[in-house]
Design a protein around this motif. Sequence first.
Motif, PDB file in Angstrom:
ATOM      1  N   GLU A 186       0.719  -1.104   0.036  1.00 49.65           N
ATOM      2  CA  GLU A 186       0.021   0.107   0.066  1.00 49.65           C
ATOM      3  C   GLU A 186       0.866   1.314  -0.064  1.00 49.65           C
ATOM      4  O   GLU A 186       0.555   2.269  -0.482  1.00 49.65           O
ATOM      5  N   VAL A 187       1.890   1.119   0.698  1.00 52.03           N
ATOM      6  CA  VAL A 187       2.847   2.372   0.722  1.00 52.03           C
ATOM      7  C   VAL A 187       3.434   2.626  -0.293  1.00 52.03           C
ATOM      8  O   VAL A 187       3.605   3.552  -0.958  1.00 52.03           O
ATOM      9  N   ILE A 188       3.844   1.717  -1.016  1.00 52.25           N
ATOM     10  CA  ILE A 188       4.581   1.736  -2.362  1.00 52.25           C
ATOM     11  C   ILE A 188       3.874   2.120  -3.308  1.00 52.25           C
ATOM     12  O   ILE A 188       4.119   2.926  -4.000  1.00 52.25           O
ATOM     13  N   GLU A 189       2.481   1.642  -3.427  1.00 58.64           N
ATOM     14  CA  GLU A 189       1.694   2.150  -4.307  1.00 58.64           C
ATOM     15  C   GLU A 189       1.343   3.637  -4.295  1.00 58.64           C
ATOM     16  O   GLU A 189       1.237   4.674  -5.314  1.00 58.64           O
ATOM     17  N   TRP A 190       1.341   3.910  -2.955  1.00 54.43           N
ATOM     18  CA  TRP A 190       1.048   5.496  -2.883  1.00 54.43           C
ATOM     19  C   TRP A 190       2.274   6.297  -3.202  1.00 54.43           C
ATOM     20  O   TRP A 190       2.127   7.202  -3.747  1.00 54.43           O
ATOM     21  N   LEU A 191       3.469   5.763  -2.894  1.00 59.02           N
ATOM     22  CA  LEU A 191       4.704   6.759  -3.512  1.00 59.02           C
ATOM     23  C   LEU A 191       4.792   6.744  -5.004  1.00 59.02           C
ATOM     24  O   LEU A 191       5.057   7.649  -5.563  1.00 59.02           O
ATOM     25  N   ILE A 192       4.409   5.405  -5.746  1.00 55.28           N
ATOM     26  CA  ILE A 192       4.121   5.710  -7.314  1.00 55.28           C
ATOM     27  C   ILE A 192       3.220   6.597  -7.568  1.00 55.28           C
ATOM     28  O   ILE A 192       3.411   7.423  -8.421  1.00 55.28           O
ATOM     29  N   ARG A 193       2.002   6.880  -6.826  1.00 51.28           N
ATOM     30  CA  ARG A 193       0.833   7.598  -7.408  1.00 51.28           C
ATOM     31  C   ARG A 193       1.342   9.007  -7.247  1.00 51.28           C
ATOM     32  O   ARG A 193       0.748   9.852  -7.791  1.00 51.28           O
ATOM     33  N   PHE A 194       1.849   9.188  -6.053  1.00 52.67           N
ATOM     34  CA  PHE A 194       2.303  10.793  -5.869  1.00 52.67           C
ATOM     35  C   PHE A 194       3.816  10.842  -5.715  1.00 52.67           C
ATOM     36  O   PHE A 194       4.328  11.073  -4.841  1.00 52.67           O
ATOM     37  N   PRO A 195       4.283  11.051  -7.063  1.00 50.25           N
ATOM     38  CA  PRO A 195       5.983  11.262  -7.162  1.00 50.25           C
ATOM     39  C   PRO A 195       6.459  12.641  -6.637  1.00 50.25           C
ATOM     40  O   PRO A 195       7.670  12.659  -6.549  1.00 50.25           O
ATOM     41  N   LYS A 196       5.179  13.453  -6.360  1.00 54.71           N
ATOM     42  CA  LYS A 196       5.785  14.997  -6.101  1.00 54.71           C
ATOM     43  C   LYS A 196       5.447  15.168  -4.485  1.00 54.71           C
ATOM     44  O   LYS A 196       5.557  16.410  -3.965  1.00 54.71           O
ATOM     45  N   ALA A 197       5.312  14.106  -3.756  1.00 52.65           N
ATOM     46  CA  ALA A 197       4.867  14.236  -2.411  1.00 52.65           C
ATOM     47  C   ALA A 197       5.724  14.766  -1.362  1.00 52.65           C
ATOM     48  O   ALA A 197       7.063  14.520  -1.723  1.00 52.65           O
ATOM     49  N   THR A 198       5.536  15.335  -0.508  1.00 53.12           N
ATOM     50  CA  THR A 198       6.359  15.954   0.371  1.00 53.12           C
ATOM     51  C   THR A 198       6.748  15.121   1.644  1.00 53.12           C
ATOM     52  O   THR A 198       5.870  14.339   1.733  1.00 53.12           O
ATOM     53  N   ARG A 199       7.824  15.552   2.396  1.00 50.54           N
ATOM     54  CA  ARG A 199       8.231  14.898   3.579  1.00 50.54           C
ATOM     55  C   ARG A 199       6.650  14.773   4.414  1.00 50.54           C
ATOM     56  O   ARG A 199       6.308  13.599   4.930  1.00 50.54           O
TER      57      ARG A 199
END
Length: 176
Positions: free
Chosen positions: A139-152
């Motif tokens: 789930e975390v990995i998929e979120w990271l892929i979906r949000f490539p510009k996410a902030t810390r």
Amino acid sequence: MFALILLLVASQAPAVPGETSLVSSCKQGMASACAALRQIEPKKAAEAERAFQVWKIAEEAREQQESRVEPEALPSAPEPPDCKGQDHHIISRPIARQLERHASLRGLYKARDSRFVTRAKDEKSHCGYQTWHREVDEEVIEWLIRFPKATRKEFEQFLRDIYSRSEMRARFPNGF
């Protein structure tokens, strides 16, 4: 997972009749074609570049799925013999690998980061790399892929949201 497959199939559609080779080349990730297209038709260039980015993300997800080895299947990764409720590292190795590929979060976290540890209630709650653990990692990995510009801040809030869920609070009463 189905969404990623659908995204992959949709993004690999052949050139549309009447579509210029410049648009088609840009969709394939050719930087020079995209630069030339931006000069002529900026809107089409933006669409083509988005199509390429979608394809690239889907391709990375597919490669990650293919290379994933289930730890339970490995004879060298048994459950610890006297587990009584382990420290749980929220930034697991699979998540850390994805973070190293992330555009805005690269270099900010490491596998088994000591800043992101919580204690399991008991052996049943966390002992080894159990199914629930792999599902959370996915789930975390998929979120990271979906949000490539996410902030810390956004990423850490996402993790807090996961560890605030009732099933996670039952495993880790101290949360994250």
